[in-house]
Motif scaffolding. Structure first.
Motif, PDB file in Angstrom:
ATOM      1  N   VAL A 228     -11.081 -20.597 -35.472  1.00  0.00           N
ATOM      2  CA  VAL A 228     -11.498 -19.232 -35.818  1.00  0.00           C
ATOM      3  C   VAL A 228     -11.545 -18.462 -34.503  1.00  0.00           C
ATOM      4  O   VAL A 228     -11.607 -19.053 -33.428  1.00  0.00           O
ATOM      5  CB  VAL A 228     -12.882 -19.191 -36.516  1.00  0.00           C
ATOM      6  CG1 VAL A 228     -12.894 -20.065 -37.763  1.00  0.00           C
ATOM      7  CG2 VAL A 228     -13.989 -19.602 -35.554  1.00  0.00           C
ATOM      8  N   PRO A 229     -11.516 -17.126 -34.536  1.00  0.00           N
ATOM      9  CA  PRO A 229     -11.614 -16.358 -33.284  1.00  0.00           C
ATOM     10  C   PRO A 229     -12.889 -16.717 -32.515  1.00  0.00           C
ATOM     11  O   PRO A 229     -13.942 -16.959 -33.100  1.00  0.00           O
ATOM     12  CB  PRO A 229     -11.643 -14.905 -33.771  1.00  0.00           C
ATOM     13  CG  PRO A 229     -10.943 -14.933 -35.095  1.00  0.00           C
ATOM     14  CD  PRO A 229     -11.308 -16.254 -35.715  1.00  0.00           C
TER      15      PRO A 229
ATOM     16  N   GLU B 179     -17.597 -29.242 -31.967  1.00  0.00           N
ATOM     17  CA  GLU B 179     -18.514 -28.133 -32.256  1.00  0.00           C
ATOM     18  C   GLU B 179     -19.846 -28.292 -31.548  1.00  0.00           C
ATOM     19  O   GLU B 179     -20.416 -27.299 -31.062  1.00  0.00           O
ATOM     20  CB  GLU B 179     -18.705 -28.007 -33.768  1.00  0.00           C
ATOM     21  CG  GLU B 179     -17.453 -27.509 -34.475  1.00  0.00           C
ATOM     22  CD  GLU B 179     -17.416 -27.833 -35.946  1.00  0.00           C
ATOM     23  OE1 GLU B 179     -16.563 -27.242 -36.640  1.00  0.00           O
ATOM     24  OE2 GLU B 179     -18.212 -28.675 -36.418  1.00  0.00           O
ATOM     25  N   LEU B 180     -20.344 -29.523 -31.468  1.00  0.00           N
ATOM     26  CA  LEU B 180     -21.613 -29.722 -30.769  1.00  0.00           C
ATOM     27  C   LEU B 180     -21.452 -29.454 -29.278  1.00  0.00           C
ATOM     28  O   LEU B 180     -22.320 -28.823 -28.653  1.00  0.00           O
ATOM     29  CB  LEU B 180     -22.147 -31.136 -31.005  1.00  0.00           C
ATOM     30  CG  LEU B 180     -23.536 -31.416 -30.413  1.00  0.00           C
ATOM     31  CD1 LEU B 180     -24.568 -30.399 -30.898  1.00  0.00           C
ATOM     32  CD2 LEU B 180     -23.996 -32.831 -30.751  1.00  0.00           C
ATOM     33  N   GLU B 181     -20.341 -29.896 -28.698  1.00  0.00           N
ATOM     34  CA  GLU B 181     -20.105 -29.593 -27.287  1.00  0.00           C
ATOM     35  C   GLU B 181     -19.969 -28.082 -27.070  1.00  0.00           C
ATOM     36  O   GLU B 181     -20.417 -27.552 -26.048  1.00  0.00           O
ATOM     37  CB  GLU B 181     -18.846 -30.305 -26.793  1.00  0.00           C
ATOM     38  CG  GLU B 181     -19.028 -31.808 -26.612  1.00  0.00           C
ATOM     39  CD  GLU B 181     -17.836 -32.473 -25.947  1.00  0.00           C
ATOM     40  OE1 GLU B 181     -18.011 -33.565 -25.376  1.00  0.00           O
ATOM     41  OE2 GLU B 181     -16.720 -31.909 -26.008  1.00  0.00           O
ATOM     42  N   TYR B 182     -19.369 -27.401 -28.028  1.00  0.00           N
ATOM     43  CA  TYR B 182     -19.220 -25.943 -27.914  1.00  0.00           C
ATOM     44  C   TYR B 182     -20.591 -25.270 -27.942  1.00  0.00           C
ATOM     45  O   TYR B 182     -20.857 -24.349 -27.165  1.00  0.00           O
ATOM     46  CB  TYR B 182     -18.358 -25.417 -29.066  1.00  0.00           C
ATOM     47  CG  TYR B 182     -17.931 -23.978 -28.896  1.00  0.00           C
ATOM     48  CD1 TYR B 182     -16.776 -23.655 -28.199  1.00  0.00           C
ATOM     49  CD2 TYR B 182     -18.699 -22.935 -29.418  1.00  0.00           C
ATOM     50  CE1 TYR B 182     -16.386 -22.327 -28.026  1.00  0.00           C
ATOM     51  CE2 TYR B 182     -18.323 -21.608 -29.256  1.00  0.00           C
ATOM     52  CZ  TYR B 182     -17.162 -21.313 -28.555  1.00  0.00           C
ATOM     53  OH  TYR B 182     -16.785 -20.001 -28.382  1.00  0.00           O
TER      54      TYR B 182
ATOM     55  N   ILE C 214     -16.717 -19.984 -42.252  1.00  0.00           N
ATOM     56  CA  ILE C 214     -16.823 -18.524 -42.320  1.00  0.00           C
ATOM     57  C   ILE C 214     -16.030 -17.989 -41.131  1.00  0.00           C
ATOM     58  O   ILE C 214     -16.421 -18.201 -39.983  1.00  0.00           O
ATOM     59  CB  ILE C 214     -18.282 -18.037 -42.242  1.00  0.00           C
ATOM     60  CG1 ILE C 214     -19.170 -18.772 -43.256  1.00  0.00           C
ATOM     61  CG2 ILE C 214     -18.353 -16.545 -42.466  1.00  0.00           C
ATOM     62  CD1 ILE C 214     -20.652 -18.420 -43.146  1.00  0.00           C
ATOM     63  N   ALA C 215     -14.931 -17.297 -41.389  1.00  0.00           N
ATOM     64  CA  ALA C 215     -13.985 -16.975 -40.318  1.00  0.00           C
ATOM     65  C   ALA C 215     -13.966 -15.515 -39.908  1.00  0.00           C
ATOM     66  O   ALA C 215     -13.155 -15.119 -39.078  1.00  0.00           O
ATOM     67  CB  ALA C 215     -12.576 -17.407 -40.713  1.00  0.00           C
TER      68      ALA C 215
ATOM     69  N   TYR D  85     -26.676 -26.052 -41.775  1.00  0.00           N
ATOM     70  CA  TYR D  85     -25.609 -25.288 -41.109  1.00  0.00           C
ATOM     71  C   TYR D  85     -24.502 -26.238 -40.667  1.00  0.00           C
ATOM     72  O   TYR D  85     -24.707 -27.080 -39.797  1.00  0.00           O
ATOM     73  CB  TYR D  85     -26.212 -24.557 -39.915  1.00  0.00           C
ATOM     74  CG  TYR D  85     -25.247 -23.923 -38.936  1.00  0.00           C
ATOM     75  CD1 TYR D  85     -24.267 -23.032 -39.358  1.00  0.00           C
ATOM     76  CD2 TYR D  85     -25.351 -24.185 -37.569  1.00  0.00           C
ATOM     77  CE1 TYR D  85     -23.405 -22.433 -38.442  1.00  0.00           C
ATOM     78  CE2 TYR D  85     -24.508 -23.591 -36.645  1.00  0.00           C
ATOM     79  CZ  TYR D  85     -23.529 -22.719 -37.086  1.00  0.00           C
ATOM     80  OH  TYR D  85     -22.689 -22.124 -36.176  1.00  0.00           O
ATOM     81  N   ASP D  86     -23.339 -26.100 -41.290  1.00  0.00           N
ATOM     82  CA  ASP D  86     -22.153 -26.856 -40.883  1.00  0.00           C
ATOM     83  C   ASP D  86     -21.235 -25.858 -40.182  1.00  0.00           C
ATOM     84  O   ASP D  86     -20.638 -25.004 -40.846  1.00  0.00           O
ATOM     85  CB  ASP D  86     -21.470 -27.461 -42.119  1.00  0.00           C
ATOM     86  CG  ASP D  86     -20.341 -28.414 -41.751  1.00  0.00           C
ATOM     87  OD1 ASP D  86     -20.258 -28.818 -40.576  1.00  0.00           O
ATOM     88  OD2 ASP D  86     -19.542 -28.751 -42.640  1.00  0.00           O
ATOM     89  N   PRO D  87     -21.097 -25.929 -38.852  1.00  0.00           N
ATOM     90  CA  PRO D  87     -20.400 -24.862 -38.119  1.00  0.00           C
ATOM     91  C   PRO D  87     -18.956 -24.604 -38.573  1.00  0.00           C
ATOM     92  O   PRO D  87     -18.557 -23.451 -38.742  1.00  0.00           O
ATOM     93  CB  PRO D  87     -20.443 -25.344 -36.669  1.00  0.00           C
ATOM     94  CG  PRO D  87     -21.631 -26.241 -36.608  1.00  0.00           C
ATOM     95  CD  PRO D  87     -21.697 -26.914 -37.938  1.00  0.00           C
ATOM     96  N   VAL D  88     -18.156 -25.630 -38.729  1.00  0.00           N
ATOM     97  CA  VAL D  88     -16.764 -25.524 -39.195  1.00  0.00           C
ATOM     98  C   VAL D  88     -16.003 -24.408 -38.483  1.00  0.00           C
ATOM     99  O   VAL D  88     -15.514 -23.479 -39.101  1.00  0.00           O
ATOM    100  CB  VAL D  88     -16.693 -25.326 -40.733  1.00  0.00           C
ATOM    101  CG1 VAL D  88     -15.259 -25.593 -41.222  1.00  0.00           C
ATOM    102  CG2 VAL D  88     -17.647 -26.239 -41.474  1.00  0.00           C
ATOM    103  N   PHE D  89     -15.933 -24.506 -37.155  1.00  0.00           N
ATOM    104  CA  PHE D  89     -15.114 -23.524 -36.435  1.00  0.00           C
ATOM    105  C   PHE D  89     -14.150 -24.155 -35.439  1.00  0.00           C
ATOM    106  O   PHE D  89     -13.381 -23.457 -34.780  1.00  0.00           O
ATOM    107  CB  PHE D  89     -15.968 -22.451 -35.747  1.00  0.00           C
ATOM    108  CG  PHE D  89     -17.070 -22.959 -34.848  1.00  0.00           C
ATOM    109  CD1 PHE D  89     -16.808 -23.738 -33.744  1.00  0.00           C
ATOM    110  CD2 PHE D  89     -18.396 -22.601 -35.104  1.00  0.00           C
ATOM    111  CE1 PHE D  89     -17.825 -24.168 -32.906  1.00  0.00           C
ATOM    112  CE2 PHE D  89     -19.437 -23.026 -34.275  1.00  0.00           C
ATOM    113  CZ  PHE D  89     -19.148 -23.812 -33.170  1.00  0.00           C
ATOM    114  N   GLY D  90     -14.147 -25.480 -35.318  1.00  0.00           N
ATOM    115  CA  GLY D  90     -13.216 -26.113 -34.393  1.00  0.00           C
ATOM    116  C   GLY D  90     -13.216 -27.613 -34.528  1.00  0.00           C
ATOM    117  O   GLY D  90     -14.031 -28.193 -35.253  1.00  0.00           O
ATOM    118  N   ASP D  91     -12.281 -28.251 -33.844  1.00  0.00           N
ATOM    119  CA  ASP D  91     -12.128 -29.694 -33.965  1.00  0.00           C
ATOM    120  C   ASP D  91     -11.288 -30.195 -32.798  1.00  0.00           C
ATOM    121  O   ASP D  91     -10.383 -29.497 -32.335  1.00  0.00           O
ATOM    122  CB  ASP D  91     -11.424 -30.036 -35.285  1.00  0.00           C
ATOM    123  CG  ASP D  91     -11.639 -31.473 -35.713  1.00  0.00           C
ATOM    124  OD1 ASP D  91     -11.508 -32.365 -34.856  1.00  0.00           O
ATOM    125  OD2 ASP D  91     -11.939 -31.700 -36.891  1.00  0.00           O
TER     126      ASP D  91
END
Length: 279
Positions: free
Chosen positions: A126-127, A151-154, A85-86, A112-118
């Motif tokens: 995503v922003p 994502e977990l570290e974030y 979700i971006a 919840y699958d964050p899907v915002f970075g890698d």
């Protein structure tokens, strides 16, 4: 009896198996029906040399949410899944929708699958304000989450490179300590270079899972993993069993894709190993 439907909020592409396309296939292979809410519509995933499309407007997304609620299809639904979700508007609408469902009926379970970075993309794709909103609005609603290592570290706002540091950080976090956390593609100091590692942190316990690393640049495996986990849970499987089955199927599918010289995971590669889902 398992519910017949699984709600999935993710991207949608004209071709390929990422986001809702991957979720749809995985859910249907289990004999369930997906209720798909698209967050973005693209001609192909962003790994292609050309792709076109755009995020779903907040107005259209709200209409889809309203339509789903008004036909009562959610009565036969237990598991809710979200992925890419971006935009801030869609994060807020998704969070409000999920919160209302869970408030009105406590049987719903949200993955919840964050899907915002890698790590492979050197950080957020995503922003930052959207990633932060995702963490503040969606994470508190979750029962299970499947972040990758970055994502977990974030979420933790700290680096973790040992299993002890990982367990300590998760237990110290006011939200993560009360949820089932599945860290995908772990890159700890002792993770073997030729292995893919997934780590489950639940009830102050840690369990590590490993499978052979397939050296191929294949997208969509994270979306597929979260979708299989959700469908397996809907079948009544324990998380540990669901993780093992998902890792085995994806590893074999990737091997098949690589050996067959396909460019990415496709229906044939998933159907070939469907029997593993019933193992």
């Amino acid at each position: 009896m398992p519910a017949n439907n699984i709600l999935t909020i993710q991207s949608l592409v004209s071709t390929g198996y990422v986001g809702n396309n991957a979720a749809m296939m995985a859910i249907q292979l289990h004999g369930f029906d997906p209720i798909m809410l698209p967050t973005v519509m693209l001609s192909a995933h962003t790994g292609h040399k050309a792709f076109y499309g755009e995020a779903i407007s907040a107005e259209l997304f709200a209409k889809l949410l309203r339509g789903i609620k008004e036909i009562d299809i959610l009565v036969d639904t237990k598991y809710l899944l979200s992925g890419y979700i971006a935009t801030a508007d869609l994060v807020e609408l998704s969070a409000a929708f999920i919160a209302t469902l869970k408030r009105d009926d406590h049987h719903y379970v949200y993955l919840y699958d964050p899907v915002f970075g890698d790590m492979r993309t050197d950080g957020l794709y995503v922003p930052k304000e959207v990633a932060d909103l995702s963490v503040s609005a969606l994470l508190p609603l979750s029962d299970v989450l499947t972040p990758n290592h970055f994502e977990l570290e974030y979420i933790l706002q700290r680096e973790v490179r040992t299993i002890a540091a990982l367990q300590e950080a998760v237990q110290a976090h006011p939200l993560l300590s009360t949820r089932s956390v599945i860290m995908t593609t772990a890159e700890l100091a002792d993770t073997p270079a030729d292995q893919v590692e997934v780590i489950l942190l639940k009830d102050n316990n840690v369990k590590r899972f490993r499978s052979k690393k397939v050296h191929a640049d294949i997208v969509g495996t994270g979306d597929l993993f979260a979708s299989i986990i959700t469908a397996q849970l809907n079948m009544g499987r324990e998380l540990e069993t669901a993780i093992g089955i998902s890792m085995e199927l994806i590893s074999k599918a990737m091997d098949y894709v690589k050996d067959s010289r396909f460019s990415e995971i496709n229906a044939k590669s998933l159907l070939k190993f469907r029997h593993l889902l019933e193992a």
